[in-house]
Design a protein around this motif. Structure first.
Motif, short mmCIF file in Angstrom:
data_model
loop_
_atom_site.label_atom_id
_atom_site.label_comp_id
_atom_site.label_asym_id
_atom_site.label_seq_id
_atom_site.Cartn_x
_atom_site.Cartn_y
_atom_site.Cartn_z
N ALA A 1 -5.23 -69.01 -64.67
CA ALA A 1 -4.14 -69.69 -63.98
C ALA A 1 -2.78 -69.20 -64.46
N ASP A 2 -2.67 -68.90 -65.76
CA ASP A 2 -1.41 -68.37 -66.28
C ASP A 2 -1.09 -67.01 -65.66
N ILE A 3 -2.11 -66.15 -65.56
CA ILE A 3 -1.90 -64.83 -64.94
C ILE A 3 -1.46 -65.00 -63.50
N GLU A 4 -2.14 -65.85 -62.75
CA GLU A 4 -1.77 -66.06 -61.36
C GLU A 4 -0.33 -66.54 -61.25
N GLY A 5 0.05 -67.44 -62.14
CA GLY A 5 1.41 -67.99 -62.08
C GLY A 5 2.48 -66.95 -62.33
N VAL A 6 2.30 -66.13 -63.37
CA VAL A 6 3.33 -65.14 -63.70
C VAL A 6 3.37 -64.02 -62.66
N GLN B 1 9.24 -57.31 -70.67
CA GLN B 1 8.15 -57.88 -69.88
C GLN B 1 6.82 -57.78 -70.61
N LYS B 2 6.66 -56.78 -71.45
CA LYS B 2 5.44 -56.70 -72.25
C LYS B 2 5.32 -57.88 -73.21
N ASP B 3 6.46 -58.44 -73.59
CA ASP B 3 6.42 -59.63 -74.45
C ASP B 3 5.68 -60.78 -73.78
N LEU B 4 5.75 -60.83 -72.44
CA LEU B 4 5.02 -61.88 -71.72
C LEU B 4 3.51 -61.67 -71.86
N VAL B 5 3.07 -60.41 -71.89
CA VAL B 5 1.65 -60.12 -72.09
C VAL B 5 1.23 -60.59 -73.49
N LEU B 6 2.05 -60.29 -74.49
CA LEU B 6 1.76 -60.74 -75.85
C LEU B 6 1.67 -62.26 -75.92
N ILE C 1 -2.80 -53.71 -70.00
CA ILE C 1 -2.67 -54.92 -69.17
C ILE C 1 -1.37 -54.87 -68.37
N PHE C 2 -0.30 -54.52 -69.06
CA PHE C 2 0.99 -54.46 -68.37
C PHE C 2 0.97 -53.42 -67.26
N ASP C 3 0.43 -52.23 -67.57
CA ASP C 3 0.40 -51.17 -66.56
C ASP C 3 -0.41 -51.58 -65.34
N VAL C 4 -1.55 -52.23 -65.56
CA VAL C 4 -2.40 -52.63 -64.45
C VAL C 4 -1.70 -53.67 -63.58
N VAL C 5 -1.15 -54.70 -64.22
CA VAL C 5 -0.54 -55.79 -63.46
C VAL C 5 0.75 -55.33 -62.78
N ALA C 6 1.66 -54.75 -63.57
CA ALA C 6 2.94 -54.34 -62.99
C ALA C 6 2.74 -53.26 -61.93
N GLY C 7 1.87 -52.29 -62.22
CA GLY C 7 1.63 -51.23 -61.25
C GLY C 7 1.06 -51.75 -59.95
N VAL D 1 -3.26 -62.41 -55.23
CA VAL D 1 -3.08 -62.59 -56.68
C VAL D 1 -4.35 -63.12 -57.32
N ARG D 2 -5.06 -64.00 -56.63
CA ARG D 2 -6.32 -64.52 -57.16
C ARG D 2 -7.35 -63.40 -57.32
N GLU D 3 -7.42 -62.51 -56.34
CA GLU D 3 -8.36 -61.39 -56.42
C GLU D 3 -7.96 -60.41 -57.52
N LEU D 4 -6.67 -60.16 -57.66
CA LEU D 4 -6.20 -59.29 -58.74
C LEU D 4 -6.57 -59.88 -60.10
N THR D 5 -6.41 -61.17 -60.24
CA THR D 5 -6.75 -61.84 -61.51
C THR D 5 -8.24 -61.75 -61.79
N ARG D 6 -9.05 -61.96 -60.75
CA ARG D 6 -10.50 -61.85 -60.94
C ARG D 6 -10.88 -60.45 -61.40
N LEU D 7 -10.29 -59.45 -60.76
CA LEU D 7 -10.59 -58.08 -61.13
C LEU D 7 -10.14 -57.77 -62.55
N LEU D 8 -8.97 -58.26 -62.93
CA LEU D 8 -8.45 -58.03 -64.27
C LEU D 8 -9.33 -58.67 -65.34
N LEU D 9 -9.80 -59.87 -65.08
CA LEU D 9 -10.56 -60.60 -66.10
C LEU D 9 -12.04 -60.24 -66.13
N HIS D 10 -12.61 -59.85 -64.98
CA HIS D 10 -14.05 -59.67 -64.92
C HIS D 10 -14.50 -58.28 -64.47
#
Length: 213
Positions: free
Chosen positions: A86-91, A133-138, A166-172, A190-199
């Motif tokens: 949910a945090d990933i989807e929100g940001v 913005q990488k600080d948000l990933v941290l 993580i930053f490159d994948v999301v920002a890109g 965004v939900r599908e991107l998050t699923r792909l990123l996490l799983h």
């Protein structure tokens, strides 16, 4: 942006109001004129300040435009929505909303295009836009580790590589979706991107974001 007088100089301190007016005028000029026609004199006139005031703050157009873009992305924050997914989807939704603004699109595309021919400009983009913005990933990883959603990483070098990836994948993905493909980065995407990123491609569905979050 903090108001301060550079080290080694005396005189009146910088005005935060003047800085804000100049950066806002820069973004407006980018939308209306584009990079090639934008001049510091035009920005000064739009901001209602003397050209000498602007030149005391920024030595050239490159530095000015990067700071104007960085101010926009400085608005991005990581929401605490109760879970990593949910945090990933929100940001990501907030990031996409910033990119949807004409001044963000114009400014980012202009400085990225110019940076292909200017290493100093590329370094300034990295320092002023990318690294904050990488600080948000941290922050997000630390929060997920505190919840027990992610294991701790004891190797600092490996942790830094993970943050970069993580930053490159999301920002890109978001920049390509919104600025290149010109498709909406809506909640479903965004939900599908998050699923792909996490799983990953073969993983199961990600944890759903809380309803109404």
């Amino acid at each position: 942006m903090q108001s301060r007088t550079p080290a080694g100089r005396t005189g009146r301190p910088r005005s935060a109001a003047a800085d804000a007016a100049i950066l806002s005028a820069t973004r407006q000029a980018l939308v209306e004129l584009g990079w090639s026609r934008l001049t510091l004199g035009d920005v000064a006139a739009r901001a209602g300040v003397a050209k000498t005031t602007l030149y005391r703050r920024w030595p050239g157009k490159n530095e000015l435009v990067v700071d104007a873009v960085a101010e926009l992305f400085g608005e991005l924050e990581l929401p605490d929505r109760g879970s990593l997914a949910a945090d990933i989807e929100g940001v990501v939704l907030r990031f996409a909303a910033i990119l949807a603004r004409p001044e963000a699109r114009s400014g980012l595309m202009a400085v990225v295009a110019e940076s292909t021919r200017d290493e100093a400009l590329r370094e300034r983009i990295r320092a002023s836009v990318v690294e904050p913005q990488k600080d948000l990933v941290l922050e997000g990883r630390a929060r997920a580790q505190a919840r027990g959603e992610l294991p701790p990483e004891t190797d600092p070098a490996e942790a830094a590589r993970t943050v970069d990836l993580i930053f490159d994948v999301v920002a890109g993905a978001v920049v390509h979706r919104t600025l290149v493909s010109a498709e909406p980065a809506d909640e479903a995407w965004v939900r599908e991107l998050t699923r792909l990123l996490l799983h990953g491609l073969a993983g199961g569905p990600a944890e759903a974001a809380p309803s109404g979050a």
